[in-house]
Design a protein around this motif. Structure first.
Motif, mmCIF file in Angstrom:
data_model
loop_
_atom_site.group_PDB
_atom_site.id
_atom_site.type_symbol
_atom_site.label_atom_id
_atom_site.label_comp_id
_atom_site.label_asym_id
_atom_site.label_seq_id
_atom_site.Cartn_x
_atom_site.Cartn_y
_atom_site.Cartn_z
ATOM 1 N N UNK A 8 0.846 -1.190 0.000
ATOM 2 C CA UNK A 8 0.000 0.000 0.000
ATOM 3 C C UNK A 8 0.884 1.243 0.000
ATOM 4 N N UNK A 9 0.488 2.250 -0.756
ATOM 5 C CA UNK A 9 1.194 3.536 -0.763
ATOM 6 C C UNK A 9 0.376 4.514 0.067
ATOM 7 N N UNK A 10 0.903 4.860 1.229
ATOM 8 C CA UNK A 10 0.181 5.767 2.126
ATOM 9 C C UNK A 10 0.624 7.212 1.881
ATOM 10 N N UNK A 11 -0.269 8.172 2.090
ATOM 11 C CA UNK A 11 0.059 9.580 1.816
ATOM 12 C C UNK A 11 1.295 10.071 2.563
ATOM 13 N N UNK A 12 1.544 9.505 3.751
ATOM 14 C CA UNK A 12 2.682 9.971 4.550
ATOM 15 C C UNK A 12 4.010 9.357 4.094
ATOM 16 N N UNK A 34 -8.560 13.011 -5.935
ATOM 17 C CA UNK A 34 -9.538 12.195 -5.216
ATOM 18 C C UNK A 34 -9.096 10.731 -5.209
ATOM 19 N N UNK A 35 -8.314 10.347 -4.210
ATOM 20 C CA UNK A 35 -7.884 8.963 -4.041
ATOM 21 C C UNK A 35 -8.033 8.586 -2.578
ATOM 22 N N UNK A 36 -8.564 7.403 -2.314
ATOM 23 C CA UNK A 36 -8.664 6.971 -0.909
ATOM 24 C C UNK A 36 -7.897 5.680 -0.622
ATOM 25 N N UNK A 41 3.459 -2.001 -7.027
ATOM 26 C CA UNK A 41 4.302 -3.192 -7.124
ATOM 27 C C UNK A 41 5.746 -2.722 -7.173
ATOM 28 N N UNK A 42 6.550 -3.159 -6.198
ATOM 29 C CA UNK A 42 7.935 -2.717 -6.062
ATOM 30 C C UNK A 42 8.884 -3.881 -6.324
ATOM 31 N N UNK A 43 10.011 -3.573 -6.974
ATOM 32 C CA UNK A 43 11.011 -4.627 -7.212
ATOM 33 C C UNK A 43 11.885 -4.818 -5.970
ATOM 34 N N UNK A 44 12.933 -5.645 -6.102
ATOM 35 C CA UNK A 44 13.773 -5.979 -4.944
ATOM 36 C C UNK A 44 14.467 -4.762 -4.346
ATOM 37 N N UNK A 45 14.684 -3.727 -5.152
ATOM 38 C CA UNK A 45 15.325 -2.502 -4.666
ATOM 39 C C UNK A 45 14.308 -1.428 -4.278
ATOM 40 N N UNK A 46 13.064 -1.836 -4.141
ATOM 41 C CA UNK A 46 11.960 -0.951 -3.769
ATOM 42 C C UNK A 46 11.775 0.182 -4.780
ATOM 43 N N UNK A 47 11.953 -0.160 -6.037
ATOM 44 C CA UNK A 47 11.619 0.763 -7.122
ATOM 45 C C UNK A 47 10.235 0.416 -7.642
ATOM 46 N N UNK A 48 9.426 1.428 -7.862
ATOM 47 C CA UNK A 48 8.035 1.218 -8.250
ATOM 48 C C UNK A 48 7.946 0.810 -9.723
ATOM 49 N N UNK A 49 7.256 -0.311 -9.974
ATOM 50 C CA UNK A 49 7.096 -0.807 -11.347
ATOM 51 C C UNK A 49 5.675 -0.617 -11.873
ATOM 52 N N UNK A 50 4.677 -0.605 -10.975
ATOM 53 C CA UNK A 50 3.284 -0.430 -11.398
ATOM 54 C C UNK A 50 2.491 0.114 -10.219
ATOM 55 N N UNK A 51 1.415 0.833 -10.519
ATOM 56 C CA UNK A 51 0.614 1.425 -9.450
ATOM 57 C C UNK A 51 -0.842 1.540 -9.880
ATOM 58 N N UNK A 52 -1.711 1.686 -8.894
ATOM 59 C CA UNK A 52 -3.137 1.895 -9.135
ATOM 60 C C UNK A 52 -3.792 2.372 -7.860
ATOM 61 N N UNK A 53 -4.965 3.010 -7.994
ATOM 62 C CA UNK A 53 -5.642 3.589 -6.835
ATOM 63 C C UNK A 53 -7.155 3.428 -6.950
ATOM 64 N N UNK A 54 -7.827 3.748 -5.859
ATOM 65 C CA UNK A 54 -9.289 3.745 -5.806
ATOM 66 C C UNK A 54 -9.787 5.083 -5.294
ATOM 67 N N UNK A 55 -11.001 5.401 -5.678
ATOM 68 C CA UNK A 55 -11.763 6.469 -5.031
ATOM 69 C C UNK A 55 -13.218 6.037 -5.062
ATOM 70 N N UNK A 56 -13.817 5.847 -3.865
ATOM 71 C CA UNK A 56 -15.178 5.328 -3.836
ATOM 72 C C UNK A 56 -15.224 3.986 -4.546
ATOM 73 N N UNK A 57 -16.131 3.866 -5.504
ATOM 74 C CA UNK A 57 -16.260 2.608 -6.244
ATOM 75 C C UNK A 57 -15.596 2.673 -7.623
ATOM 76 N N UNK A 58 -14.610 3.568 -7.777
ATOM 77 C CA UNK A 58 -13.891 3.677 -9.051
ATOM 78 C C UNK A 58 -12.435 3.258 -8.893
ATOM 79 N N UNK A 59 -11.839 2.801 -10.002
ATOM 80 C CA UNK A 59 -10.405 2.535 -10.081
ATOM 81 C C UNK A 59 -9.772 3.693 -10.839
#
Length: 357
Positions: A8-12, A34-36, A41-59
């Motif tokens: 999970x990617x948290x705002x903080x 508007x994201x909640x 998806x992070x690789x072994x070096x904690x580099x971001x390879x893919x991401x996605x979010x939700x808001x309400x009932x939307x992706x």
């Protein structure tokens, strides 16, 4: 084969958020305000390879790094987000995507509702979701006309309103529209992000127009949303966003109009909001291009000028009920001066800017 960790990617988490922003930018996307819930998806070096979010009932904000295309990473992100949505009770899911990526989401089980060519496609995860919604509207209409029969060739109109809250301006719009139609469909925006909740908004619309006997009421369901939550993260500028939202809404409305035999839509004149003004202009053009009439009704005014819901919210926030009397129906005034309204008034008092919410 590289291994990835879904987190999970948290705002903080500034590092992860920074990586998400960089990846989205790389793919021509700006992070939606508007994201909640967000994941990566992070690789072994904690580099971001893919991401996605939700808001309400939307992706929303779905992206995969160009360096990791073809590895099925976005499938993993979408699958996780869908499971997360189901876990919090959202079984009907929606997304907005670019036209050239719609096929990818069709392969993941999403179905197209409407599109604006070259701009945006609106999709949902239920094959019959929108058609079931249309059948529901037809059933509500049949129940009404069974008691209130229509003439042989009726004039059928529609009004869509948020009514946050219901004012004498809204009342005037319904009066004018109902006088020009044998049957008037009144849609109350169901999206519950307004300071006045849907249950109250719908109740006050019904109460404030109870004497107008040719009105049949509906909710918009999840198929029409506000400017505030329309996803603009993959569109280039604010004007494109407004026009794309308007055109997409009209594509949805045209299907509703065909199902209910609506031939005219009535809207209130918008002297205050440039955004709504542009929206109304595009709506009128699109409706008339498709053979429907669009009547723009001048705003009702009092001694302070045109009556607006934002001005009413400001008076409610201030507790100025005396000034409210010239701007809202008696039923709206009675509600807001009752103990029942205290939770809503508390939200208004706690809000920062209530005039443009």
């Amino acid at each position: 084969m590289a291994e990835y960790t879904l987190s999970r990617i948290r705002p903080e988490d500034k590092r992860a958020v920074g990586q998400m922003d960089a990846l989205l930018k790389q793919e021509g996307i700006e992070r939606d305000k508007n994201l909640d819930y967000s994941v990566g998806l992070f690789d072994e070096d904690y580099n971001l390879a893919a991401t996605g979010s939700c808001f309400g009932n939307t992706l929303r904000c779905l992206a995969v790094s160009s360096a990791h295309q073809g590895e099925g990473l976005l499938n993993q992100v979408v699958s996780h987000l869908m499971e997360y949505q189901y876990g919090r009770g959202n079984t009907s899911l929606f997304l907005y995507t670019k036209c050239d990526t719609a096929r990818f989401f069709r392969d993941l089980g999403f179905y197209e509702i409407a599109r604006v060519d070259g701009r945006v496609v609106f999709m949902e995860n239920r094959r019959t979701g929108f058609s079931d919604y249309l059948k529901g509207l037809q059933a509500e209409t049949s129940s009404f006309t069974a008691v209130h029969p229509l003439p042989a060739h009726p004039s059928i109109g529609a009004v869509i309103m948020n009514a946050n809250p219901f004012t004498l301006g809204h009342r005037f719009l319904l009066e004018q529209a109902s006088a020009q139609a044998d049957l008037l469909h009144v849609f109350v925006v169901s999206e519950d992000v307004s300071l006045v909740p849907l249950s109250v908004r719908e109740r006050l619309v019904r109460a404030g127009s109870a004497d107008l006997k040719n009105l049949v009421f509906h909710q918009t369901g999840p198929y029409m949303i506000s400017n505030a939550t329309f996803p603009s993260y993959f569109l280039k500028d604010s004007d494109t966003v407004i026009r794309s939202h308007a055109k997409l809404d009209i594509q949805v409305f045209l299907k509703i109009a065909a199902a209910l035999h609506i031939t005219r839509r009535f809207v209130g004149e918008e002297p205050f909001s440039q955004v709504t003004g542009i929206y109304n202009q595009v709506m009128k053009e699109e409706l008339e291009t498709n053979g429907l009439a669009c009547a723009i009704i001048p705003r009702r005014a009092d001694q302070d000028g045109a009556i607006s819901a934002s001005a009413v919210r400001k008076l409610l926030k201030e507790g100025n009920f005396e000034a409210l009397k010239s701007k809202v129906p008696e039923s709206t005034l009675q509600y807001f001066t009752s103990p029942e309204a205290e939770p809503v008034l508390a939200r208004l008092r706690a809000a920062g800017d209530v005039r443009h919410y």
